[in-house]
Design a protein around this motif. Structure first.
Motif, mmCIF file in Angstrom:
data_model
loop_
_atom_site.group_PDB
_atom_site.id
_atom_site.type_symbol
_atom_site.label_atom_id
_atom_site.label_comp_id
_atom_site.label_asym_id
_atom_site.label_seq_id
_atom_site.Cartn_x
_atom_site.Cartn_y
_atom_site.Cartn_z
ATOM 1 N N ILE A 146 10.226 -2.107 -10.437
ATOM 2 C CA ILE A 146 9.309 -1.935 -9.443
ATOM 3 C C ILE A 146 8.868 -0.442 -9.673
ATOM 4 N N TYR A 147 10.076 0.594 -9.647
ATOM 5 C CA TYR A 147 9.579 1.899 -9.949
ATOM 6 C C TYR A 147 9.099 2.329 -11.426
ATOM 7 N N GLU A 148 9.463 1.341 -12.344
ATOM 8 C CA GLU A 148 9.195 1.552 -13.573
ATOM 9 C C GLU A 148 7.615 1.107 -13.823
ATOM 10 N N MET A 149 7.197 0.013 -13.061
ATOM 11 C CA MET A 149 5.805 -0.323 -12.864
ATOM 12 C C MET A 149 4.891 0.646 -12.103
ATOM 13 N N VAL A 150 5.389 1.387 -11.173
ATOM 14 C CA VAL A 150 4.543 2.291 -10.497
ATOM 15 C C VAL A 150 4.144 3.413 -11.625
ATOM 16 N N GLU A 151 5.514 3.863 -12.439
ATOM 17 C CA GLU A 151 5.445 4.963 -13.357
ATOM 18 C C GLU A 151 4.192 4.531 -14.408
ATOM 19 N N ALA A 152 4.340 3.293 -14.791
ATOM 20 C CA ALA A 152 3.556 2.925 -15.919
ATOM 21 C C ALA A 152 1.988 2.792 -15.364
ATOM 22 N N ASP A 153 1.848 2.381 -14.229
ATOM 23 C CA ASP A 153 0.244 2.206 -13.791
ATOM 24 C C ASP A 153 -0.279 3.561 -13.293
ATOM 25 N N CYS A 154 0.673 4.432 -12.730
ATOM 26 C CA CYS A 154 -0.129 5.728 -12.427
ATOM 27 C C CYS A 154 0.016 6.523 -13.411
ATOM 28 N N GLY A 155 0.627 6.592 -14.447
ATOM 29 C CA GLY A 155 0.739 7.487 -15.424
ATOM 30 C C GLY A 155 1.396 8.937 -15.139
ATOM 31 N N LEU A 156 2.027 9.176 -14.088
ATOM 32 C CA LEU A 156 2.306 10.470 -13.675
ATOM 33 C C LEU A 156 3.774 10.434 -13.894
ATOM 34 N N PRO A 157 4.214 11.938 -14.284
ATOM 35 C CA PRO A 157 5.709 12.028 -14.670
ATOM 36 C C PRO A 157 6.456 11.703 -13.141
ATOM 37 N N PRO A 158 7.741 11.051 -13.490
ATOM 38 C CA PRO A 158 8.439 10.728 -12.200
ATOM 39 C C PRO A 158 8.628 11.883 -11.442
ATOM 40 N N SER A 159 8.804 13.022 -12.004
ATOM 41 C CA SER A 159 9.261 14.351 -11.329
ATOM 42 C C SER A 159 7.945 14.817 -10.296
ATOM 43 N N ARG A 177 15.844 7.897 -11.230
ATOM 44 C CA ARG A 177 14.665 7.925 -12.024
ATOM 45 C C ARG A 177 14.061 9.271 -12.344
ATOM 46 N N GLY A 178 14.458 10.403 -11.257
ATOM 47 C CA GLY A 178 13.868 11.668 -11.435
ATOM 48 C C GLY A 178 12.737 11.875 -10.394
ATOM 49 N N TRP A 179 12.529 11.069 -9.554
ATOM 50 C CA TRP A 179 11.364 11.122 -8.537
ATOM 51 C C TRP A 179 11.957 12.340 -7.419
ATOM 52 N N GLN A 180 11.163 12.943 -6.798
ATOM 53 C CA GLN A 180 11.587 13.598 -5.473
ATOM 54 C C GLN A 180 11.538 12.792 -4.442
ATOM 55 N N THR A 181 12.295 12.867 -3.525
ATOM 56 C CA THR A 181 12.353 11.834 -2.456
ATOM 57 C C THR A 181 12.714 12.523 -1.122
ATOM 58 N N HIS A 182 12.502 11.813 -0.211
ATOM 59 C CA HIS A 182 12.533 12.149 1.248
ATOM 60 C C HIS A 182 13.226 10.810 1.767
ATOM 61 N N HIS A 183 14.451 10.924 2.675
ATOM 62 C CA HIS A 183 14.836 9.963 3.339
ATOM 63 C C HIS A 183 14.345 10.064 4.703
ATOM 64 N N PHE A 184 13.240 9.008 5.024
ATOM 65 C CA PHE A 184 12.650 9.241 6.229
ATOM 66 C C PHE A 184 13.549 8.622 7.542
ATOM 67 N N THR A 185 13.737 9.549 8.614
ATOM 68 C CA THR A 185 14.251 8.992 9.600
ATOM 69 C C THR A 185 13.493 9.309 10.916
ATOM 70 N N ASP A 186 12.516 10.131 10.871
ATOM 71 C CA ASP A 186 11.472 10.244 11.943
ATOM 72 C C ASP A 186 10.047 11.000 11.357
ATOM 73 N N PRO A 187 8.981 10.652 11.835
ATOM 74 C CA PRO A 187 8.013 11.366 11.166
ATOM 75 C C PRO A 187 7.903 13.091 11.292
ATOM 76 N N GLN A 188 8.474 13.434 12.197
ATOM 77 C CA GLN A 188 8.413 14.797 12.204
ATOM 78 C C GLN A 188 9.208 15.453 10.987
ATOM 79 N N GLY A 189 10.424 14.988 10.723
ATOM 80 C CA GLY A 189 10.994 15.347 9.580
ATOM 81 C C GLY A 189 10.227 15.341 8.206
ATOM 82 N N TRP A 190 9.366 14.110 8.124
ATOM 83 C CA TRP A 190 8.581 14.021 7.052
ATOM 84 C C TRP A 190 7.498 14.936 6.961
ATOM 85 N N ALA A 191 6.702 15.046 8.155
ATOM 86 C CA ALA A 191 6.130 16.215 8.234
ATOM 87 C C ALA A 191 6.309 17.729 7.898
ATOM 88 N N ASP A 192 7.672 18.046 8.342
ATOM 89 C CA ASP A 192 8.312 19.170 7.641
ATOM 90 C C ASP A 192 8.396 19.581 6.274
#
Length: 206
Positions: A146-159, A177-192
């Motif tokens: 599913i991640y491969e399909m996202v990469e192929a469709d959007c055409g953006l580098p994983p990083s 796969r080289g994506w930048q990631t955020h483990h979501f635990t609450d919206p404030q952490g994501w906002a930060d």
């Protein structure tokens, strides 16, 4: 590499998904625990996420357990009460990013029919630049295709992709796969995190 798109999971990132909470309310915790011990409801839901038909899958599952038939059908008939409420701060972040012309994608384990239904209840689900819905794609997180399909469709580098998800196994596959990631635990952490990355200002991230 600079972030070129932000990718949101939906369940427990934009919309609370707590089926046990619903059943605790309507059945009581003791009866709910008994049902979830006997019936693999999350396994049933996994089939829907993989592209099996929402109604047929749940109603067929209900027939396997006649003593729980009505309760299992609630997963379908009362589904929007299981998938509620919206996480309003996360929705504001989604819209703030789009207001700044930053592409925002959805990458979600979600069935076809119930996702289409959810878009009629939650307008923000129609506001993504791209929707990657497992039921349509016939593959689910955390598996690599599913991640491969996202990469192929959007055409953006994983990083260049920044991905937020509440499930660590989904994050780990993306990170591998080289994506930048955020483990979501609450919206404030994501906002930060979005502020830290320079995508939003503190005021925009409120």
């Amino acid at each position: 590499m600079p972030i070129e798109a932000v990718v949101f999971d939906i369940g427990n990132v934009l919309i609370e998904w707590q089926p046990e909470r619903y059943y605790d309310r309507v059945l009581g915790e003791e009866r709910r625990r008994a049902m979830f011990t006997e019936v693999d409801l999350h396994g049933m839901n996994d089939l829907v996420d993989q592209g099996h038909h929402f109604t047929d899958t749940i109603y067929d599952w209900a027939e396997k357990y006649p003593e729980w038939r009505d309760e299992i059908r609630m997963w379908h008939d009362k589904w929007i009460e299981l998938a509620t409420p919206a996480i309003s701060h996360s929705v504001r972040l989604q819209r703030a990013l789009r207001a700044k012309k930053i592409p925002v994608f959805a990458l979600t384990n979600f069935g076809v029919q119930n996702f289409d239904y959810a878009t009629t209840i939650y307008p923000f689900l129609n506001e993504f630049d791209r929707q990657y819905v497992s039921g349509r794609m016939k593959t689910v997180k955390p598996h690599a295709p599913i991640y491969e399909m996202v990469e192929a469709d959007c055409g953006l580098p994983p990083s260049s992709l920044l991905f937020a998800d509440d499930r660590i196994e989904n994050i780990e596959t993306a990170r591998a796969r080289g994506w930048q990631t955020h483990h979501f635990t609450d919206p404030q952490g994501w906002a930060d995190r979005l502020v830290e990355e320079g995508l939003l200002t503190p005021d925009e991230a409120k």
